[in-house]
Motif scaffolding. Structure first.
Motif, PDB file in Angstrom:
ATOM      1  N   GLU A  75      39.251  63.686   4.046  1.00 33.63           N
ATOM      2  CA  GLU A  75      40.556  63.150   4.427  1.00 33.63           C
ATOM      3  C   GLU A  75      41.438  63.003   3.197  1.00 33.63           C
ATOM      4  O   GLU A  75      40.986  62.530   2.156  1.00 33.63           O
ATOM      5  CB  GLU A  75      40.376  61.811   5.133  1.00 33.63           C
ATOM      6  CG  GLU A  75      39.588  61.953   6.428  1.00 33.63           C
ATOM      7  CD  GLU A  75      39.265  60.621   7.073  1.00 33.63           C
ATOM      8  OE1 GLU A  75      39.303  59.579   6.375  1.00 33.63           O
ATOM      9  OE2 GLU A  75      38.961  60.621   8.272  1.00 33.63           O
TER      10      GLU A  75
ATOM     11  N   SER B 167      45.813  62.375   1.848  1.00 30.51           N
ATOM     12  CA  SER B 167      47.123  61.841   2.173  1.00 30.51           C
ATOM     13  C   SER B 167      48.074  62.201   1.030  1.00 30.51           C
ATOM     14  O   SER B 167      47.711  62.100  -0.141  1.00 30.51           O
ATOM     15  CB  SER B 167      47.048  60.319   2.326  1.00 30.51           C
ATOM     16  OG  SER B 167      48.284  59.795   2.698  1.00 30.51           O
TER      17      SER B 167
ATOM     18  N   ASP C  72      49.034  62.215   6.416  1.00 30.51           N
ATOM     19  CA  ASP C  72      47.575  62.247   6.378  1.00 30.51           C
ATOM     20  C   ASP C  72      47.092  63.550   6.996  1.00 30.51           C
ATOM     21  O   ASP C  72      47.662  64.025   7.977  1.00 30.51           O
ATOM     22  CB  ASP C  72      46.992  61.083   7.171  1.00 30.51           C
ATOM     23  CG  ASP C  72      47.381  59.733   6.582  1.00 30.51           C
ATOM     24  OD1 ASP C  72      47.709  59.674   5.386  1.00 30.51           O
ATOM     25  OD2 ASP C  72      47.349  58.741   7.326  1.00 30.51           O
TER      26      ASP C  72
ATOM     27  N   GLN D 284      33.346  63.032  -1.587  1.00 30.74           N
ATOM     28  CA  GLN D 284      34.425  62.102  -1.281  1.00 30.74           C
ATOM     29  C   GLN D 284      33.753  60.829  -0.778  1.00 30.74           C
ATOM     30  O   GLN D 284      33.128  60.838   0.282  1.00 30.74           O
ATOM     31  CB  GLN D 284      35.376  62.677  -0.229  1.00 30.74           C
ATOM     32  CG  GLN D 284      36.596  61.807  -0.018  1.00 30.74           C
ATOM     33  CD  GLN D 284      37.577  62.414   0.969  1.00 30.74           C
ATOM     34  OE1 GLN D 284      37.203  62.787   2.068  1.00 30.74           O
ATOM     35  NE2 GLN D 284      38.838  62.480   0.579  1.00 30.74           N
TER      36      GLN D 284
ATOM     37  N   PHE E 240      33.765  56.222  -0.763  1.00 32.52           N
ATOM     38  CA  PHE E 240      34.563  55.013  -0.894  1.00 32.52           C
ATOM     39  C   PHE E 240      34.579  54.580  -2.356  1.00 32.52           C
ATOM     40  O   PHE E 240      33.553  54.619  -3.043  1.00 32.52           O
ATOM     41  CB  PHE E 240      33.987  53.874  -0.053  1.00 32.52           C
ATOM     42  CG  PHE E 240      34.236  54.011   1.416  1.00 32.52           C
ATOM     43  CD1 PHE E 240      35.517  53.913   1.927  1.00 32.52           C
ATOM     44  CD2 PHE E 240      33.186  54.229   2.288  1.00 32.52           C
ATOM     45  CE1 PHE E 240      35.756  54.036   3.272  1.00 32.52           C
ATOM     46  CE2 PHE E 240      33.415  54.344   3.640  1.00 32.52           C
ATOM     47  CZ  PHE E 240      34.704  54.248   4.140  1.00 32.52           C
ATOM     48  N   GLU E 241      35.729  54.144  -2.807  1.00 30.87           N
ATOM     49  CA  GLU E 241      35.867  53.720  -4.201  1.00 30.87           C
ATOM     50  C   GLU E 241      34.890  52.600  -4.536  1.00 30.87           C
ATOM     51  O   GLU E 241      34.280  52.595  -5.607  1.00 30.87           O
ATOM     52  CB  GLU E 241      37.298  53.277  -4.474  1.00 30.87           C
ATOM     53  CG  GLU E 241      37.533  52.924  -5.919  1.00 30.87           C
ATOM     54  CD  GLU E 241      38.986  52.637  -6.237  1.00 30.87           C
ATOM     55  OE1 GLU E 241      39.267  52.358  -7.406  1.00 30.87           O
ATOM     56  OE2 GLU E 241      39.829  52.698  -5.332  1.00 30.87           O
TER      57      GLU E 241
ATOM     58  N   GLN F 266      44.160  60.985  -2.340  1.00 31.42           N
ATOM     59  CA  GLN F 266      43.288  60.111  -1.562  1.00 31.42           C
ATOM     60  C   GLN F 266      44.102  59.150  -0.702  1.00 31.42           C
ATOM     61  O   GLN F 266      45.043  58.526  -1.182  1.00 31.42           O
ATOM     62  CB  GLN F 266      42.362  59.320  -2.486  1.00 31.42           C
ATOM     63  CG  GLN F 266      41.394  60.204  -3.237  1.00 31.42           C
ATOM     64  CD  GLN F 266      40.599  61.094  -2.319  1.00 31.42           C
ATOM     65  OE1 GLN F 266      39.910  60.632  -1.425  1.00 31.42           O
ATOM     66  NE2 GLN F 266      40.705  62.395  -2.517  1.00 31.42           N
TER      67      GLN F 266
ATOM     68  N   PRO G 270      45.145  55.774   1.259  1.00 30.57           N
ATOM     69  CA  PRO G 270      44.882  54.357   0.989  1.00 30.57           C
ATOM     70  C   PRO G 270      43.840  53.831   1.968  1.00 30.57           C
ATOM     71  O   PRO G 270      43.746  54.294   3.097  1.00 30.57           O
ATOM     72  CB  PRO G 270      46.242  53.695   1.210  1.00 30.57           C
ATOM     73  CG  PRO G 270      47.004  54.642   2.069  1.00 30.57           C
ATOM     74  CD  PRO G 270      46.469  56.020   1.793  1.00 30.57           C
ATOM     75  N   PHE G 271      43.031  52.908   1.501  1.00 35.49           N
ATOM     76  CA  PHE G 271      41.993  52.330   2.360  1.00 35.49           C
ATOM     77  C   PHE G 271      42.310  50.854   2.585  1.00 35.49           C
ATOM     78  O   PHE G 271      42.120  50.036   1.681  1.00 35.49           O
ATOM     79  CB  PHE G 271      40.613  52.490   1.716  1.00 35.49           C
ATOM     80  CG  PHE G 271      39.505  51.933   2.559  1.00 35.49           C
ATOM     81  CD1 PHE G 271      39.186  52.500   3.779  1.00 35.49           C
ATOM     82  CD2 PHE G 271      38.795  50.827   2.140  1.00 35.49           C
ATOM     83  CE1 PHE G 271      38.166  51.987   4.560  1.00 35.49           C
ATOM     84  CE2 PHE G 271      37.771  50.301   2.909  1.00 35.49           C
ATOM     85  CZ  PHE G 271      37.460  50.884   4.119  1.00 35.49           C
TER      86      PHE G 271
ATOM     87  N   PHE H 164      37.887  47.562   6.149  1.00 30.35           N
ATOM     88  CA  PHE H 164      37.161  47.752   7.401  1.00 30.35           C
ATOM     89  C   PHE H 164      37.764  46.889   8.499  1.00 30.35           C
ATOM     90  O   PHE H 164      38.334  45.834   8.243  1.00 30.35           O
ATOM     91  CB  PHE H 164      35.688  47.363   7.225  1.00 30.35           C
ATOM     92  CG  PHE H 164      34.945  48.277   6.306  1.00 30.35           C
ATOM     93  CD1 PHE H 164      34.520  49.518   6.745  1.00 30.35           C
ATOM     94  CD2 PHE H 164      34.684  47.911   4.999  1.00 30.35           C
ATOM     95  CE1 PHE H 164      33.838  50.375   5.907  1.00 30.35           C
ATOM     96  CE2 PHE H 164      33.999  48.755   4.145  1.00 30.35           C
ATOM     97  CZ  PHE H 164      33.575  49.988   4.594  1.00 30.35           C
TER      98      PHE H 164
ATOM     99  N   ASN I 204      33.277  41.940   2.122  1.00 24.58           N
ATOM    100  CA  ASN I 204      34.554  42.632   1.965  1.00 24.58           C
ATOM    101  C   ASN I 204      35.702  41.703   1.613  1.00 24.58           C
ATOM    102  O   ASN I 204      36.858  42.119   1.639  1.00 24.58           O
ATOM    103  CB  ASN I 204      34.876  43.421   3.236  1.00 24.58           C
ATOM    104  CG  ASN I 204      33.880  44.543   3.440  1.00 24.58           C
ATOM    105  OD1 ASN I 204      33.929  45.540   2.747  1.00 24.58           O
ATOM    106  ND2 ASN I 204      32.961  44.352   4.367  1.00 24.58           N
TER     107      ASN I 204
END
Length: 125
Positions: free
Chosen positions: A31, A33, A38, A67, A69-70, A90, A92-93, A96, A121
């Motif tokens: 994925e 962006s 996106d 790829q 998760f940071e 990348q 933005p995240f 969750f 989190n």
């Protein structure tokens, strides 16, 4: 979009992209962006795994690009075991999201899981 402009940033890298197989059997696309748009890219040719940590370990071993998760790669990035590539592409995240019944009496196992996810989190204090 498989040969999109983002590939220019990775030209010269003779590495293949690792791929993650989801529990339903489908391969997870990468994925990206850019400029508010996106999109997903079906990468091909690399190792396939079904363990999210294995893709990161494959990249550390030099077996391909991953790829991830940071947060999962933060320690390896800081130690120099991994390098960022295509960082500008990348998405933005935002974090969750967990959906569960809004009952006052949650099953104990679900309550423990919700509390764990909330604590794991939470932003650093």
């Amino acid at each position: 979009m498989e040969h999109g402009p983002w590939r220019r940033e990775a030209q010269g890298a003779e590495l293949t992209a690792t791929r993650y197989r989801r529990s339903d059997g489908r391969l997870m696309p990468w994925e990206f962006s850019r400029d508010g748009h996106d999109f997903s890219v079906e990468v091909g040719g690399g190792p396939i795994f079904n363990d999210s940590g294995l893709g990161r370990r494959m990249a550390i071993a030099g077996l391909g690009l991953a790829q991830v998760f940071e947060a999962a790669a933060a320690e390896d990035l800081a130690a120099g075991r991994l390098q960022r590539l295509l960082d500008a592409w990348q998405p933005p995240f935002p974090g969750f999201h967990l959906y569960y019944p809004s009952r006052e009496q949650l099953a104990p196992k679900l309550r423990v899981f919700v509390d764990f996810m909330r604590d794991a989190n939470a932003p650093p204090r």
